[in-house]
Design a protein around this motif. Structure first.
Motif, PDB file in Angstrom:
ATOM      1  N   THR A 211       0.849  -1.186   0.000  1.00 25.14           N
ATOM      2  CA  THR A 211       0.000   0.000   0.000  1.00 25.14           C
ATOM      3  C   THR A 211       0.885   1.237   0.000  1.00 25.14           C
ATOM      4  O   THR A 211       1.702   1.423   0.902  1.00 25.14           O
ATOM      5  CB  THR A 211      -0.915   0.030   1.238  1.00 25.14           C
ATOM      6  N   ILE A 212       0.709   2.100  -1.007  1.00 26.14           N
ATOM      7  CA  ILE A 212       1.584   3.261  -1.181  1.00 26.14           C
ATOM      8  C   ILE A 212       0.752   4.533  -1.276  1.00 26.14           C
ATOM      9  O   ILE A 212      -0.257   4.576  -1.986  1.00 26.14           O
ATOM     10  CB  ILE A 212       2.426   3.125  -2.463  1.00 26.14           C
ATOM     11  N   TRP A 213       1.173   5.558  -0.526  1.00 23.96           N
ATOM     12  CA  TRP A 213       0.593   6.894  -0.671  1.00 23.96           C
ATOM     13  C   TRP A 213       1.707   7.853  -1.056  1.00 23.96           C
ATOM     14  O   TRP A 213       2.774   7.863  -0.441  1.00 23.96           O
ATOM     15  CB  TRP A 213      -0.050   7.367   0.630  1.00 23.96           C
ATOM     16  N   GLU A 214       1.464   8.658  -2.090  1.00 23.76           N
ATOM     17  CA  GLU A 214       2.463   9.620  -2.540  1.00 23.76           C
ATOM     18  C   GLU A 214       1.941  11.039  -2.362  1.00 23.76           C
ATOM     19  O   GLU A 214       0.820  11.363  -2.780  1.00 23.76           O
ATOM     20  CB  GLU A 214       2.813   9.391  -4.016  1.00 23.76           C
ATOM     21  N   ALA A 215       2.746  11.884  -1.736  1.00 34.50           N
ATOM     22  CA  ALA A 215       2.417  13.303  -1.637  1.00 34.50           C
ATOM     23  C   ALA A 215       2.754  13.987  -2.953  1.00 34.50           C
ATOM     24  O   ALA A 215       3.718  13.606  -3.629  1.00 34.50           O
ATOM     25  CB  ALA A 215       3.194  13.947  -0.495  1.00 34.50           C
ATOM     26  N   GLN A 216       1.970  14.993  -3.307  1.00 36.23           N
ATOM     27  CA  GLN A 216       2.279  15.723  -4.540  1.00 36.23           C
ATOM     28  C   GLN A 216       3.651  16.392  -4.424  1.00 36.23           C
ATOM     29  O   GLN A 216       4.470  16.325  -5.334  1.00 36.23           O
ATOM     30  CB  GLN A 216       1.200  16.767  -4.809  1.00 36.23           C
ATOM     31  N   PHE A 217       3.906  17.040  -3.333  1.00 34.79           N
ATOM     32  CA  PHE A 217       5.224  17.463  -2.885  1.00 34.79           C
ATOM     33  C   PHE A 217       5.353  17.008  -1.438  1.00 34.79           C
ATOM     34  O   PHE A 217       4.371  16.999  -0.698  1.00 34.79           O
ATOM     35  CB  PHE A 217       5.392  18.983  -2.947  1.00 34.79           C
ATOM     36  N   GLY A 218       6.579  16.647  -1.031  1.00 37.52           N
ATOM     37  CA  GLY A 218       6.765  16.190   0.338  1.00 37.52           C
ATOM     38  C   GLY A 218       6.346  17.210   1.369  1.00 37.52           C
ATOM     39  O   GLY A 218       5.921  16.862   2.481  1.00 37.52           O
ATOM     40  N   ASP A 219       6.441  18.500   1.010  1.00 34.86           N
ATOM     41  CA  ASP A 219       6.057  19.571   1.935  1.00 34.86           C
ATOM     42  C   ASP A 219       4.608  19.433   2.401  1.00 34.86           C
ATOM     43  O   ASP A 219       4.267  19.818   3.532  1.00 34.86           O
ATOM     44  CB  ASP A 219       6.203  20.933   1.238  1.00 34.86           C
ATOM     45  N   PHE A 220       3.756  18.897   1.531  1.00 35.70           N
ATOM     46  CA  PHE A 220       2.323  18.875   1.820  1.00 35.70           C
ATOM     47  C   PHE A 220       1.934  17.828   2.859  1.00 35.70           C
ATOM     48  O   PHE A 220       0.796  17.799   3.318  1.00 35.70           O
ATOM     49  CB  PHE A 220       1.520  18.627   0.534  1.00 35.70           C
ATOM     50  N   VAL A 221       2.883  16.973   3.234  1.00 36.98           N
ATOM     51  CA  VAL A 221       2.565  15.920   4.198  1.00 36.98           C
ATOM     52  C   VAL A 221       2.206  16.497   5.564  1.00 36.98           C
ATOM     53  O   VAL A 221       1.550  15.835   6.369  1.00 36.98           O
ATOM     54  CB  VAL A 221       3.744  14.929   4.321  1.00 36.98           C
ATOM     55  N   ASN A 222       2.613  17.754   5.830  1.00 35.27           N
ATOM     56  CA  ASN A 222       2.265  18.321   7.140  1.00 35.27           C
ATOM     57  C   ASN A 222       0.758  18.513   7.297  1.00 35.27           C
ATOM     58  O   ASN A 222       0.262  18.688   8.412  1.00 35.27           O
ATOM     59  CB  ASN A 222       3.023  19.626   7.413  1.00 35.27           C
ATOM     60  N   GLU A 266      13.462  16.014   9.289  1.00 32.93           N
ATOM     61  CA  GLU A 266      13.742  16.112  10.724  1.00 32.93           C
ATOM     62  C   GLU A 266      12.560  15.673  11.584  1.00 32.93           C
ATOM     63  O   GLU A 266      12.743  15.125  12.672  1.00 32.93           O
ATOM     64  CB  GLU A 266      14.162  17.541  11.088  1.00 32.93           C
ATOM     65  N   ARG A 267      11.351  15.907  11.115  1.00 25.89           N
ATOM     66  CA  ARG A 267      10.176  15.530  11.904  1.00 25.89           C
ATOM     67  C   ARG A 267      10.035  14.014  11.990  1.00 25.89           C
ATOM     68  O   ARG A 267       9.710  13.464  13.038  1.00 25.89           O
ATOM     69  CB  ARG A 267       8.923  16.155  11.300  1.00 25.89           C
ATOM     70  N   PHE A 268      10.254  13.343  10.877  1.00 23.15           N
ATOM     71  CA  PHE A 268      10.174  11.875  10.893  1.00 23.15           C
ATOM     72  C   PHE A 268      11.287  11.283  11.743  1.00 23.15           C
ATOM     73  O   PHE A 268      11.058  10.345  12.516  1.00 23.15           O
ATOM     74  CB  PHE A 268      10.229  11.329   9.467  1.00 23.15           C
ATOM     75  N   GLU A 404      21.619  19.600   2.478  1.00 25.97           N
ATOM     76  CA  GLU A 404      21.080  20.794   1.818  1.00 25.97           C
ATOM     77  C   GLU A 404      20.190  21.599   2.751  1.00 25.97           C
ATOM     78  O   GLU A 404      20.047  22.807   2.591  1.00 25.97           O
ATOM     79  CB  GLU A 404      20.266  20.386   0.592  1.00 25.97           C
ATOM     80  N   GLU A 405      19.569  20.934   3.695  1.00 25.19           N
ATOM     81  CA  GLU A 405      18.612  21.591   4.584  1.00 25.19           C
ATOM     82  C   GLU A 405      19.314  22.571   5.524  1.00 25.19           C
ATOM     83  O   GLU A 405      20.516  22.436   5.786  1.00 25.19           O
ATOM     84  CB  GLU A 405      17.858  20.553   5.414  1.00 25.19           C
ATOM     85  N   PRO A 406      18.589  23.547   6.073  1.00 33.48           N
ATOM     86  CA  PRO A 406      19.162  24.437   7.087  1.00 33.48           C
ATOM     87  C   PRO A 406      19.682  23.638   8.286  1.00 33.48           C
ATOM     88  O   PRO A 406      19.255  22.505   8.533  1.00 33.48           O
ATOM     89  CB  PRO A 406      17.981  25.332   7.482  1.00 33.48           C
ATOM     90  N   ALA A 407      20.576  24.250   9.056  1.00 34.49           N
ATOM     91  CA  ALA A 407      21.245  23.554  10.154  1.00 34.49           C
ATOM     92  C   ALA A 407      20.268  23.031  11.195  1.00 34.49           C
ATOM     93  O   ALA A 407      20.509  21.993  11.827  1.00 34.49           O
ATOM     94  CB  ALA A 407      22.265  24.484  10.810  1.00 34.49           C
ATOM     95  N   ASN A 408      19.151  23.733  11.404  1.00 32.99           N
ATOM     96  CA  ASN A 408      18.173  23.303  12.407  1.00 32.99           C
ATOM     97  C   ASN A 408      17.148  22.324  11.842  1.00 32.99           C
ATOM     98  O   ASN A 408      16.203  21.942  12.540  1.00 32.99           O
ATOM     99  CB  ASN A 408      17.431  24.519  12.986  1.00 32.99           C
ATOM    100  N   GLN A 409      17.336  21.913  10.582  1.00 38.09           N
ATOM    101  CA  GLN A 409      16.435  20.953   9.947  1.00 38.09           C
ATOM    102  C   GLN A 409      17.265  19.792   9.395  1.00 38.09           C
ATOM    103  O   GLN A 409      18.428  19.641   9.727  1.00 38.09           O
ATOM    104  CB  GLN A 409      15.617  21.657   8.859  1.00 38.09           C
ATOM    105  N   GLY A 410      16.645  18.953   8.582  1.00 43.59           N
ATOM    106  CA  GLY A 410      17.389  17.826   8.023  1.00 43.59           C
ATOM    107  C   GLY A 410      17.745  16.792   9.080  1.00 43.59           C
ATOM    108  O   GLY A 410      17.143  16.716  10.143  1.00 43.59           O
ATOM    109  N   ALA A 411      18.764  15.983   8.780  1.00 47.05           N
ATOM    110  CA  ALA A 411      19.086  14.814   9.609  1.00 47.05           C
ATOM    111  C   ALA A 411      20.090  15.095  10.727  1.00 47.05           C
ATOM    112  O   ALA A 411      20.281  14.249  11.600  1.00 47.05           O
ATOM    113  CB  ALA A 411      19.642  13.701   8.712  1.00 47.05           C
ATOM    114  N   TRP A 412      20.715  16.267  10.725  1.00 46.69           N
ATOM    115  CA  TRP A 412      21.858  16.491  11.599  1.00 46.69           C
ATOM    116  C   TRP A 412      21.555  16.294  13.077  1.00 46.69           C
ATOM    117  O   TRP A 412      22.224  15.539  13.786  1.00 46.69           O
ATOM    118  CB  TRP A 412      22.427  17.878  11.351  1.00 46.69           C
ATOM    119  N   PHE A 413      20.546  16.992  13.602  1.00 47.10           N
ATOM    120  CA  PHE A 413      20.301  16.954  15.040  1.00 47.10           C
ATOM    121  C   PHE A 413      19.963  15.553  15.534  1.00 47.10           C
ATOM    122  O   PHE A 413      20.369  15.149  16.627  1.00 47.10           O
ATOM    123  CB  PHE A 413      19.180  17.926  15.431  1.00 47.10           C
ATOM    124  N   SER A 414      19.216  14.786  14.753  1.00 50.21           N
ATOM    125  CA  SER A 414      18.820  13.442  15.204  1.00 50.21           C
ATOM    126  C   SER A 414      19.914  12.410  14.955  1.00 50.21           C
ATOM    127  O   SER A 414      19.932  11.361  15.605  1.00 50.21           O
ATOM    128  CB  SER A 414      17.537  13.006  14.490  1.00 50.21           C
TER     129      SER A 414
END
Length: 464
Positions: A211-222, A266-268, A404-414
């Motif tokens: 079962t697959i759901w695709e967002a039109q853009f990943g941004d819209f998943v919020n 970062e949220r995931f 590529e993401e800002p320092a407070n986003q992306g994978a860095w902090f986690s």
């Protein structure tokens, strides 16, 4: 008001008096019903009466084989090359009377060339072939989202239309029918929360299917964050409910502004614990092919978050061969292609599209002392795989993480502590450092000029 409410007879009492008045029950039998109900509640007995006289066992699945499955054992996602080419021809076939449009004809012609080995395999063909091969093995597939039949970026074209009659045709549905299974694909309404919630429920009762759901853009998943928080990432912990749902979230910094750049990795990653979800960033056609096949074939039913590409869909560097698909596997970590490991002084760790920007600039500037390693599975984190590759580099002085993401986003902090844990295993003297965009309240800037300036600065800083 409180006094008026207190004096007002309750619904139960009004209903009871009406039934007594009409002679359906007596006062004694009414009290007996209430007492029995209360005793049932206090005794832990069910009080909900089934309206069905006979259970429908066809709606039930035995989940036993999906319980306690570990993520790290290898999964065979290879496929017979001759059969692959047969299927590769079938997904580009349409009825003889069908009038394909110009764009669809070009895509189908190119895919025939890819299938014959005359062109390198791109993302759209690899993804379609993952579905075709799974269907041929009897796995049912369900794919929904906004504009998924064509694909937001016109890469999929799972459904094509006759330019004269408007009639639609889905080649994958014919493959499914030939192998006694199903391929369902639906363009959904413009609601992330409603559709994602429905697909999560579908996946939680359908372990045999993909079962697959695709967002039109990943941004819209919020727009569906409540479904993610309350169900997708936590249902196994709260209720021991499994789900193999796949979420495809297009992500990438390409100057499209703050609403069309980030799937909020970062949220995931913040929600990751106890191997509750998988977060992967495949960067090549062969990787998405094997990742989707792994999700269906492996008996582990854990939600898969795929940070999928946009520009890489047509990047000439982001291609694979037929052999990569038929003989390969999903790689949690991809090593650099540096032949002389002993000459490497600096290693850049990264995920996703930024790899290609870094690699092209590294080659252009002839910085042969730098190696770039991709981490394609961010969670569960592949500690052993990363350690295995880093061990090959004996003379490294510096290791950085680039995003590529800002320092407070992306994978860095986690992931900073996870990356450092691997370096500590290797007794590496220096701490890992990070190169990124500056911290920001929004995911991306709104001007192309500023975006390009940031991107160039980021690449230069990482490679210096």
């Amino acid at each position: 008001m409180y006094k008026a409410i207190a004096k007002h007879p309750s619904v139960v009492n009004q209903y009871q008096e009406q039934l007594i008045k009409e002679g359906f029950i007596s006062n004694e039998s009414a009290n007996e019903i209430k007492n029995t109900y209360r005793k049932s509640l206090e005794g832990g007995e069910t009080v909900a009466k089934s309206l069905s006289k006979h259970s429908n066992n066809e709606l039930w699945f035995d989940w036993t084989e999906y319980l306690d499955v570990l993520w790290w054992p290898p999964v065979d996602t290879t496929f017979n090359q001759n059969k692959f080419k047969e299927l590769g021809h079938q997904i580009n076939e349409v009825p003889t009377s069908f009038n394909l449009g110009t764009q669809a004809s070009k895509i189908f012609d190119d895919r025939q060339k890819m299938n014959a080995g005359d062109l390198d395999v791109n993302w759209g063909f690899a993804e379609s072939m993952s579905y075709a091969t799974l269907l041929s093995e009897g796995y049912p597939i369900r794919l929904t989202g906004q504009d998924v039949r064509r694909g937001t970026f016109s890469h999929r074209h799972a459904c094509v239309f006759d330019k004269e009659s408007g009639e639609g045709y889905i080649p994958l549905s014919k493959i499914a029918k030939d192998h006694n299974t199903r391929f369902d694909i639906y363009d959904s309404l413009l609601s992330e929360e409603a559709v994602l919630g429905f697909e999560y429920g579908y996946s939680a009762t359908w372990p045999t299917g993909l079962t697959i759901w695709e967002a039109q853009f990943g941004d819209f998943v919020n727009g569906a964050q409540v479904v993610i928080d309350q169900f997708i990432v936590s249902a196994q912990h709260k209720w021991e409910r499994l789900s193999g749902l796949v979420m495809l979230l297009p992500h990438g910094y390409e100057g499209q502004g703050p609403e069309h750049s980030s799937a909020r990795i970062e949220r995931f990653l913040q929600l990751c614990a106890a191997e509750n979800i998988q977060v992967c960033v495949p960067s090549s056609p062969s990787q998405i092919f094997h990742l989707l096949r792994r999700q269906a074939i492996r008996k582990m039913r854990t939600p898969l978050i795929v940070i999928s590409p946009k520009s890489l869909l047509r990047n000439p560097d982001a291609t694979s061969s037929i052999t990569d698909l038929t003989k390969g596997s999903f790689e949690c970590v991809i090593d650099s292609n540096a032949k002389k490991k002993s000459s490497i002084k600096k290693i850049i760790l990264c995920s996703g599209k930024v790899f290609y920007d870094l690699e092209n600039k590294r080659i252009q500037d002839k910085k042969d002392h730098i190696a770039i390693i991709r981490i394609e599975q961010l969670y569960p984190f592949p500690y052993d795989d990363l350690e295995k590759y880093l061990k090959k580099y004996k003379n490294v002085d510096e290791i950085i993480w680039c995003q590529e993401e800002p320092a407070n986003q992306g994978a860095w902090f986690s992931h900073r502590h996870r990356l450092q844990r691997v370096l500590d295993r290797l007794e590496f003297d220096n701490e890992i450092s990070m190169v990124s965009r500056p911290p920001a309240a929004a995911p991306a800037v709104g001007m192309m000029k500023l975006h390009l300036e940031q991107q160039n600065n980021l690449i230069e800083e990482a490679l210096k």
